[in-house]
Design an enzyme around this catalytic site. Structure first.
Site, PDB file in Angstrom:
ATOM      1  N   THR A 220      49.289  46.397  48.346  1.00  0.00           N
ATOM      2  CA  THR A 220      49.338  45.540  49.545  1.00  0.00           C
ATOM      3  C   THR A 220      49.934  44.190  49.118  1.00  0.00           C
ATOM      4  O   THR A 220      51.136  44.022  49.127  1.00  0.00           O
ATOM      5  CB  THR A 220      47.943  45.367  50.183  1.00  0.00           C
ATOM      6  OG1 THR A 220      47.002  44.961  49.190  1.00  0.00           O
ATOM      7  CG2 THR A 220      47.478  46.667  50.820  1.00  0.00           C
TER       8      THR A 220
ATOM      9  N   SER B  41      50.489  37.730  59.551  1.00  0.00           N
ATOM     10  CA  SER B  41      51.744  37.445  60.248  1.00  0.00           C
ATOM     11  C   SER B  41      52.924  38.100  59.562  1.00  0.00           C
ATOM     12  O   SER B  41      52.814  38.657  58.497  1.00  0.00           O
ATOM     13  CB  SER B  41      51.950  35.945  60.335  1.00  0.00           C
ATOM     14  OG  SER B  41      51.955  35.368  59.049  1.00  0.00           O
TER      15      SER B  41
ATOM     16  N   THR C  16      38.711  44.034  47.641  1.00  0.00           N
ATOM     17  CA  THR C  16      39.745  44.864  48.257  1.00  0.00           C
ATOM     18  C   THR C  16      40.517  45.543  47.133  1.00  0.00           C
ATOM     19  O   THR C  16      41.663  45.243  46.867  1.00  0.00           O
ATOM     20  CB  THR C  16      40.666  44.048  49.179  1.00  0.00           C
ATOM     21  OG1 THR C  16      41.639  44.916  49.745  1.00  0.00           O
ATOM     22  CG2 THR C  16      41.334  42.901  48.468  1.00  0.00           C
TER      23      THR C  16
ATOM     24  N   ASN D 283      47.096  33.519  51.886  1.00  0.00           N
ATOM     25  CA  ASN D 283      46.000  33.987  52.742  1.00  0.00           C
ATOM     26  C   ASN D 283      45.925  33.277  54.081  1.00  0.00           C
ATOM     27  O   ASN D 283      45.228  33.720  54.991  1.00  0.00           O
ATOM     28  CB  ASN D 283      44.674  33.857  51.983  1.00  0.00           C
ATOM     29  CG  ASN D 283      44.540  34.941  50.944  1.00  0.00           C
ATOM     30  OD1 ASN D 283      44.252  36.084  51.247  1.00  0.00           O
ATOM     31  ND2 ASN D 283      44.782  34.583  49.690  1.00  0.00           N
TER      32      ASN D 283
ATOM     33  N   GLU E  27      46.210  36.576  43.433  1.00  0.00           N
ATOM     34  CA  GLU E  27      47.066  35.909  44.409  1.00  0.00           C
ATOM     35  C   GLU E  27      47.255  34.432  44.066  1.00  0.00           C
ATOM     36  O   GLU E  27      46.299  33.661  44.018  1.00  0.00           O
ATOM     37  CB  GLU E  27      46.473  36.047  45.807  1.00  0.00           C
ATOM     38  CG  GLU E  27      46.570  37.463  46.341  1.00  0.00           C
ATOM     39  CD  GLU E  27      45.943  37.648  47.704  1.00  0.00           C
ATOM     40  OE1 GLU E  27      46.253  38.658  48.345  1.00  0.00           O
ATOM     41  OE2 GLU E  27      45.143  36.786  48.133  1.00  0.00           O
TER      42      GLU E  27
ATOM     43  N   LYS F 120      44.981  48.929  42.652  1.00  0.00           N
ATOM     44  CA  LYS F 120      45.634  47.893  43.442  1.00  0.00           C
ATOM     45  C   LYS F 120      44.610  46.816  43.732  1.00  0.00           C
ATOM     46  O   LYS F 120      43.401  47.073  43.816  1.00  0.00           O
ATOM     47  CB  LYS F 120      46.232  48.457  44.738  1.00  0.00           C
ATOM     48  CG  LYS F 120      45.254  49.061  45.739  1.00  0.00           C
ATOM     49  CD  LYS F 120      44.500  48.090  46.608  1.00  0.00           C
ATOM     50  CE  LYS F 120      45.410  47.097  47.289  1.00  0.00           C
ATOM     51  NZ  LYS F 120      44.581  46.084  48.057  1.00  0.00           N
TER      52      LYS F 120
END
Length: 436
Positions: free
Chosen positions: A177, A436, A214, A431, A302, A203
């Site tokens: 993702t 979007s 996640t 984040n 991230e 992942k």
């Protein structure tokens, strides 16, 4: 509403992808008796891979560890149900979709999860719907585009599965993702003259917290491991690997780490009770492998610019050492200091102090351990602050890798290693516009 890879790679993260390319394998040693692959079903934009299947040619034993979040996603509930009914025996396939988590989707979402299981069972298994597991990852609160996914399963099962390196890479890419690189490793080793192979893929880059997040992971082997022993082995390994990493302190609804063992390598059945010595040797290799795989998640945190190893020592118990490390790793003040290359060790001590573990403030030690092998930089010795060479501290903090040693001074002698990353401006950017 789904996040596209085009958006991700058009931002400054593209620089990070190039930097992380050294973690992408160009070859591998893969276990016997498995076929895998990835497919673009049309759920994601720009024809990105969004569906993966991993199947054993012969039925295998399986085990899994799931999220502890109260809002468990439909695929978590369905897979737990299958493993309970089968006791982890005669599992043949795992199907994974990315782009939609199928979480908090009610009864309809649960039905969709079982439809995916049923389709894989029909195309690759015995058709009874209890020989496959399902996982999903992506946005919470949206229903699957189930028709596209079911069609993709049929097409991938018919002609898209193989056993070479490209097939494994395709499978690893299909579960991504916000990841910037596919996380895939493999190894082989011999015990008592029998050669075994393990391959792992996972992942995860955000919503990563101990007890998972996640995060999806798969460890598959050709070793003949008894089903109950496989579950014990996986749970123990996850406790020292995927439950010892943190990116941002958030736990998701979909976490699943699954293991499969099909016995294609031959040799004695590996059993905790029947063959304890063999079991112990294999578990040691399996745990080291799980740790290596879990570290890749932190590497890809991230917006992260640093990979931080926390070594907490001299705790009253392993659990207390882990709790202290967990608390430090999730401190936003600590993580932002690391991003700013600020040797503000007071933030470390502050987090340890409110972690709830036993600590002797007059015997506590904190040091930076440089990765270049040079002498450690002592920050606190027996509760007394050192006169820190700020210039050297800044040089140490410029490195992508950093080790921090924290000695709690209790005399307990227990320790834990934990892995985390810093918190940057880019984490907020990524984040802030996730949907979007």
């Amino acid at each position: 509403m789904l996040r596209s890879f085009n958006r991700l790679f058009s931002t400054s993260r593209c620089l990070k992808v190039a930097d992380k390319s050294r973690f992408i394998p160009t070859s591998g040693t893969y276990p016997k008796g498995y076929k895998v692959g990835g497919f673009a079903s049309g759920v994601k934009k720009n024809n990105n891979l969004d569906l993966s299947i991993l199947t054993s040619v012969n039925p295998a034993n399986a085990a899994a560890v799931f999220t502890t979040n109260k809002f468990k996603a439909a695929p978590v509930l369905a897979s737990k149900d299958i493993l309970t009914k089968t006791s982890g025996k005669d599992i043949q396939s795992i199907v994974i979709n990315s782009g939609c988590a199928n979480a908090v989707t009610g009864e309809g979402g649960l039905q969709d999860a079982y439809k995916m299981i049923s389709k894989v069972s029909q195309t690759l298994g015995n058709g009874k719907g209890e020989d496959a597991l399902v996982m999903s990852t992506g946005v919470i609160g949206q229903r699957l585009q189930i028709d596209k996914i079911l069609s993709g399963i049929e097409k991938l099962s018919a002609s898209g599965l193989g056993s070479n390196h490209d097939d494994w890479m395709s499978c690893a890419k299909g579960i991504m993702t916000t990841d910037t690189f596919p996380k895939l490793i493999s190894t082989k080793f011999s015990i008592d003259g029998v050669e075994y192979s393990i391959t792992g893929m996972c992942k995860g880059a955000g919503m990563i917290c101990p007890n998972m997040a996640t995060l999806l992971g798969y460890l598959v082997t050709d070793a003949p491991i008894e089903s109950g022993s496989l579950q014990t082995m996986l749970s123990n390994a996850v406790n020292k690997s995927f439950n010892c990493i943190s990116v941002d302190g958030d736990m998701s609804t979909n976490d699943t780490i699954c293991a499969m063992a099909n016995g294609a390598a031959g040799g004695k059945t590996i059993s905790e009770k029947a063959t304890p010595e063999l079991y112990s040797k294999f578990e040691e290799e399996f745990t080291k492998f799980a740790i290596d795989l879990s570290k890749l998640v932190v590497r890809d945190g991230e917006g992260a610019t640093k990979f931080i190893t926390l070594k907490v020592k001299d705790a009253k118990s392993y659990e207390e050492a882990k709790k202290a490390a967990n608390t430090v790793s999730n401190s936003a003040l600590f993580k932002t200091a690391m991003f700013g290359k600020d040797a503000n060790w007071g933030r470390i001590l502050c987090a340890v102090g409110y972690s709830g573990v036993e600590v002797d403030p007059f015997k506590t030690n904190v040091s930076f351990i440089p990765v270049d092998g040079s002498a450690e930089l002592k920050l606190l010795v027996n509760g007394e602050p050192e006169l820190v060479d700020e210039e050297r501290a800044s040089e140490i903090l410029k490195s992508e890798d950093l080790e921090i040693k924290i000695d709690l001074g209790t005399g307990g002698g227990h320790s834990c290693e934990f892995w985390t990353c810093d918190l940057s401006h880019e984490y907020v950017t990524i984040n802030g516009d996730y949907r979007s």
